[in-house]
Every structure is written in C-alpha cells, then in structure tokens.
Design a protein around this motif. Sequence first.
Motif, mmCIF file in Angstrom:
data_model
loop_
_atom_site.group_PDB
_atom_site.id
_atom_site.type_symbol
_atom_site.label_atom_id
_atom_site.label_comp_id
_atom_site.label_asym_id
_atom_site.label_seq_id
_atom_site.Cartn_x
_atom_site.Cartn_y
_atom_site.Cartn_z
ATOM 1 N N LEU A 170 67.576 71.380 20.870
ATOM 2 C CA LEU A 170 66.204 71.398 21.387
ATOM 3 C C LEU A 170 65.197 71.455 20.240
ATOM 4 N N TYR A 190 65.006 68.056 18.561
ATOM 5 C CA TYR A 190 64.204 67.153 19.394
ATOM 6 C C TYR A 190 62.713 67.460 19.219
ATOM 7 N N VAL A 219 61.302 66.334 15.765
ATOM 8 C CA VAL A 219 61.150 64.878 15.706
ATOM 9 C C VAL A 219 59.973 64.446 16.583
ATOM 10 N N ALA A 254 68.679 64.553 17.085
ATOM 11 C CA ALA A 254 67.747 64.205 18.161
ATOM 12 C C ALA A 254 67.940 62.778 18.667
ATOM 13 N N SER A 255 68.992 62.105 18.226
ATOM 14 C CA SER A 255 69.236 60.767 18.758
ATOM 15 C C SER A 255 70.417 60.776 19.729
ATOM 16 N N PRO A 282 70.071 61.264 25.925
ATOM 17 C CA PRO A 282 69.033 62.036 26.630
ATOM 18 C C PRO A 282 69.474 62.620 27.974
ATOM 19 N N ARG A 328 69.436 66.529 28.768
ATOM 20 C CA ARG A 328 68.602 67.057 29.860
ATOM 21 C C ARG A 328 69.455 67.972 30.734
ATOM 22 N N LEU A 336 69.079 72.063 31.626
ATOM 23 C CA LEU A 336 68.841 72.481 33.011
ATOM 24 C C LEU A 336 69.974 73.373 33.515
ATOM 25 N N LEU A 355 58.464 72.519 26.015
ATOM 26 C CA LEU A 355 59.842 72.197 26.397
ATOM 27 C C LEU A 355 60.531 73.418 27.020
ATOM 28 N N GLY A 357 63.349 68.156 34.757
ATOM 29 C CA GLY A 357 64.265 67.233 34.082
ATOM 30 C C GLY A 357 63.589 65.958 33.611
ATOM 31 N N LEU A 411 61.960 66.513 30.205
ATOM 32 C CA LEU A 411 62.963 66.611 29.146
ATOM 33 C C LEU A 411 63.539 65.237 28.820
ATOM 34 N N HIS A 412 63.885 64.485 29.846
ATOM 35 C CA HIS A 412 64.511 63.187 29.622
ATOM 36 C C HIS A 412 63.571 62.239 28.880
ATOM 37 N N TYR A 419 61.130 63.048 26.895
ATOM 38 C CA TYR A 419 60.955 63.537 25.520
ATOM 39 C C TYR A 419 62.142 63.116 24.644
ATOM 40 N N PHE A 420 63.352 63.309 25.171
ATOM 41 C CA PHE A 420 64.558 63.030 24.387
ATOM 42 C C PHE A 420 64.750 61.533 24.165
ATOM 43 N N ARG A 438 62.246 59.364 23.752
ATOM 44 C CA ARG A 438 61.273 58.972 22.735
ATOM 45 C C ARG A 438 61.790 59.277 21.319
ATOM 46 N N THR A 439 62.378 60.450 21.138
ATOM 47 C CA THR A 439 62.798 60.844 19.797
ATOM 48 C C THR A 439 63.995 60.035 19.307
ATOM 49 N N ARG A 440 64.739 59.471 20.234
ATOM 50 C CA ARG A 440 65.933 58.726 19.842
ATOM 51 C C ARG A 440 65.581 57.497 18.993
#
Lengths: 310, 310
Positions: free
Chosen positions: A194, A197, A200, A229-230, A233, A237, A241, B261, B270, B273-274, B276-277, B279-281
């Motif tokens: 987290l 993420y 980044v 962070a890659s 996703p 997520r 959760l 976050l 969710g 979070l999804h 956000y993750f 975008r960073t990828r």
Amino acid sequence: MSVLYPKVVFIGLGLIASSMALAMRAANLCEVIVGHARSKETRDVALEIGLVDAVFADPIAAVQDADLVVLALPVGAMGEMAALIGPHLKAGTTVTDVGSVKVAVILAVQPHLPVNVHFIPGHPIAGTEFSGPRSGFARLFQGRWWLLTPHPEVDTQAFARLCELCRKMGAKVDQMDAAHHDLVLAVTSHTPHLIAYTMVGVADDLGRVTDSEVIQYSAAGFRDFTRIASSDPTMWRDVFLNNKEATLEILGRFTDELAQLQNAIRLGDGAHLHAYFTRTRAIRRNIIDAGQDTSAANFGRDAKETTTKS
Amino acid sequence: MSVLYPKVVFIGLGLIASSMALAMRAANLCEVIVGHARSKETRDVALEIGLVDAVFADPIAAVQDADLVVLALPVGAMGEMAALIGPHLKAGTTVTDVGSVKVAVILAVQPHLPVNVHFIPGHPIAGTEFSGPRSGFARLFQGRWWLLTPHPEVDTQAFARLCELCRKMGAKVDQMDAAHHDLVLAVTSHTPHLIAYTMVGVADDLGRVTDSEVIQYSAAGFRDFTRIASSDPTMWRDVFLNNKEATLEILGRFTDELAQLQNAIRLGDGAHLHAYFTRTRAIRRNIIDAGQDTSAANFGRDAKETTTKS
C-alpha cells in the motif's frame, strides 16, 4: 511413482497457478492438469503453451473427478467460486487456495464445501510483479515458504500429502494460525504494497515535477517502489478489502512512526534520525543470512558489475 | 591523450569516490589520484586496494596542486571541509561534490572557496545499499544520470570539462537548477528512503510478530524495503536535515494520499483502490522503457529462473 494427485484442477490460471502447473509437471506430481479461467484468452494461452491438458469455460465441468482443486483467484472471488463448485466435488478431494489473506478466505470458502472434502488453505510466499499464464516459471517456489493454515481437525493424511506437494515443488512448508498469518503478512507484504502504491501515486500527481524527470531519475530508490506498485490491481484490491483490520493496524503504527520522523526532520533532530536508520540496517543483514534475498548490490540487477571486494 | 585532470583528489573515500576512482583509472582520465578520509582504516584500505596513489590524514596536504577536488562526504560535513581546504586550492582548480542535496551544499561550500576556483555542484544518481571504499566498482555510473547544478555564471570551459569527465565514466549528464533538483530528488529518492526506513522500523517494533517471522516471510515485498533501509545512516541523516523543506512537502502529500487509501480500505471502497493501483502500474512500464531498470521479474534476482514466455 511420485504422483501425489492424479488429477489436478486449477481455478484461475495466473502467475501462481501457471508456476504450480510447471513445477508439478517438472517433478511428475500429477497425471492430468486441467484448468478454468474466466477469460477465453487466458484459457487459450494456457492450453497453447501446455500448462494444462484441457481447459473449461465452466468451472463445474473442470472439477469433475478432481483429486486436488487449487483456487488461484483474487481473494474476493473465492467464496462465489466455492459455492459454485462445492456440490460437484467428489468425496476425499483436497481443495486448497493460494490467497494472500487467510481468515476471510476460510470464512468465504469453508461453508460451501461438503464435509467429505478436505479444505486446506494455503499461501505460497512467492511471486513477481507480473501476472497471467505466461508469467509462470517452475522455479518460482524454490526455497520460498508455503504457509498452510489448516483447521485444527484437518485430516492428517490429506494435510501430509499437500505438504509433500509443496515441498516437491521446491518450497519450505510452515503451518500457522490463519489470523496470525494475516497479521504477519500485513507487516511483510500488505502494508509495504500500500505504501509503495501511495508513493508512486504521489509522484504521478506532482505537476511541478514532470513525469519524465521522476522516471529518468528513478534509480535513486523510487524504482524499487514502482516494481512493487506494478502488481496486479484486482488481486491487491481484494487483499486490502479482506485483510482490513490487520492492515489498518499496521498502517496506524506506520503513520505514527512516520509522524515522529517527520517531526525529527522538522526540528533538526539528527541524533534521532541516525539512531533510527542504524537500527533498521541490521534487519537487512538478517534477511540475507536467512536466504530470503541476495546480498548482491541492487539485488544484482546490474549483473555485469565487477567490484573491488577483496 | 584523454587525461582531463592530471591530479584528482577525493575528500571522502566511500562508495561513490571509490567507484569514481576506478572509473577514472579504467578510462585513463587522470594521472594521479590521492585521497583523504577521516578514518585511518578507510585510508589504509583505499591505498591497499589501489584506489588511490597516496592518502593523507590531513585534507590540506591532500589538496595540494589538485586539478579536481571531489567532495564525497555526507552532506552535513561539506561546509566545514570547504572552509578548511578553500584557502589551499590553486587558481583554476575545479571543485565538485557528489551530495544528494544541492541547495544546502551550495550555501555551505561556495562562501569558503576563492573566486578563482570553479565550484560545480553535482549528484550522480547511482549507488547501492553498500558503503565504504571496498564497495566501489567502475561500472556504477554506466547509463545512470549525473546531475550538475552550476551557478549561471559558471566558467564554461571548466563546466564542459567536468561534463566530459562524467560522460567518460559512463554517465549521462543533465544540468538543473539546484532547488528543482532538491524537489525532484525528494520525490524519487529522499521520501522513498524515509518511508522504507519507517516501514522496516515498524516491523522491528512489532512484538507480536517475531523478528524471525518478518525475516522468513520477507519475500512478499518487505525485503525490497529493507534493501533501501540498509543504506548509510549518516549520509541519510544529513540528506533529511539538509533537504528539509522539499522532503516535508512530499511527505505531507504522501500522508494525505495514504489517509485517503486508508479510508477507502476502512469503507470497503474497492473501486477507489482498483483505480489507484491501475494508475500506478503504468509508471513502472515507463521506467523500464527509459532504461532505468530491468524488466526481469523481481529485478532478475532469481537469475536461474526460466519462464514460459513465448
């Protein structure tokens, strides 16, 4: 013969499932491997590159006569899948999963499985930043830990067989209470992800520092965060959760401690910073000594380096 | 001949200085290299492994007749050293430094140098988690950026020569405003380091999760943080104390975004979070495309991996 499970079924065909399939074939641990994935493309690839002997669009068709069913799905998708396939499992089948969270998976899956099916939750501590059926490799589990969090009244024979499977794929096996697993992983995996993420994301937001500068000068530490962070996703997520309490607890401690360091910077308290940074340095040495990482500089990523070490 | 500076003097003999010495010798960029370090052990090692032709306990003796002086010290030690050696530099000498912070170094160093000496601040974006004279290697700067933050009225010949030196050691050179440098590095390096130190500190604190568990199961992400958090404590203390404003600004943004976050996790959002993750990828892909990291899984640390990539 070393065949442990004549028929193995993977529900989900991503990095972990494909690596398991390759490791099982390499060690002759099964006779037939079939798979189900929601996406037609994933199923086609898995068949084409020989991960599985057959694929099924319908998970119920896939699990017919299975000796071992591996749930290799995002944590949030496990319960629904268990409800679907549960009634179609033969007596004595072992079901395991590879989710990064254990309590939530047990609560979601266990109620849907017949009493004569052995559910043994698991989590291989292995992975890369890649996903999908092409990202697997047989050596992924070599020397890594595979944590199993069985119910106290688990069938001992079924448990011993699954342990043997994990070991024959190259892993070291440990048994752990599910709630404790979730706390340990909140520290070693979920919270670090987290944070990576977030860092980044902050870099991406920052208008004044252009993207290309952040990328060009990323070698200074940031690039390690971008690798973490890659990761997938959807998988992540679902982890957050489903491991909410432990992650929020560790995040709370993290933000407290970060606030203290922020304050030390603000006040110019060099002694506090130096003491803190000295303490954390020792942990790295322990990780290398435990065989959990390479001691090569920068993870050995610059493979052609020659050093002056004598 | 490609000799750029007949006599080079290193003040400080750690990872960067030793790598520079090796790179300069490999490319024949100087005739004589001498060095000063505060610790006798460091001086002895540097001489013994042939990094330098001579060492001096007294920095004033070291800089006699220097054509290039490289200040390779923790950022907080630069000013005092400049005051000491400034009066003993010959006219036309170039002085550079390799500090990770630029505004504070310029303010600390420049006033102590004679007007006929060319001070050109610099920062090679390269390093490993190791320190000391034995940690250097000639290829450290290969393909990496070397940022120079010269005064607008810098002597153009002196500047061109230093650029050539950096390039001949394998680096790519970029010129930047000192304050902008400090902000960019706060994003790509300083804040990530502080965060990594904090995460490792939190793990170390946590009584309920024993050290050995954190270490054993570190492969899940945490081990990357421990590498960063094992860097030299003195160097990093000085970075934070001397790039206070930019680091605190980026830290502020980081804690804001992390709080959002955290809230999304708490509320079970969710979708947030999804998104956000996802975008960073993309940023990771850009870093690999820019040649700033390897695309090999896990930084290629598991070198014997075979993949199914087709």
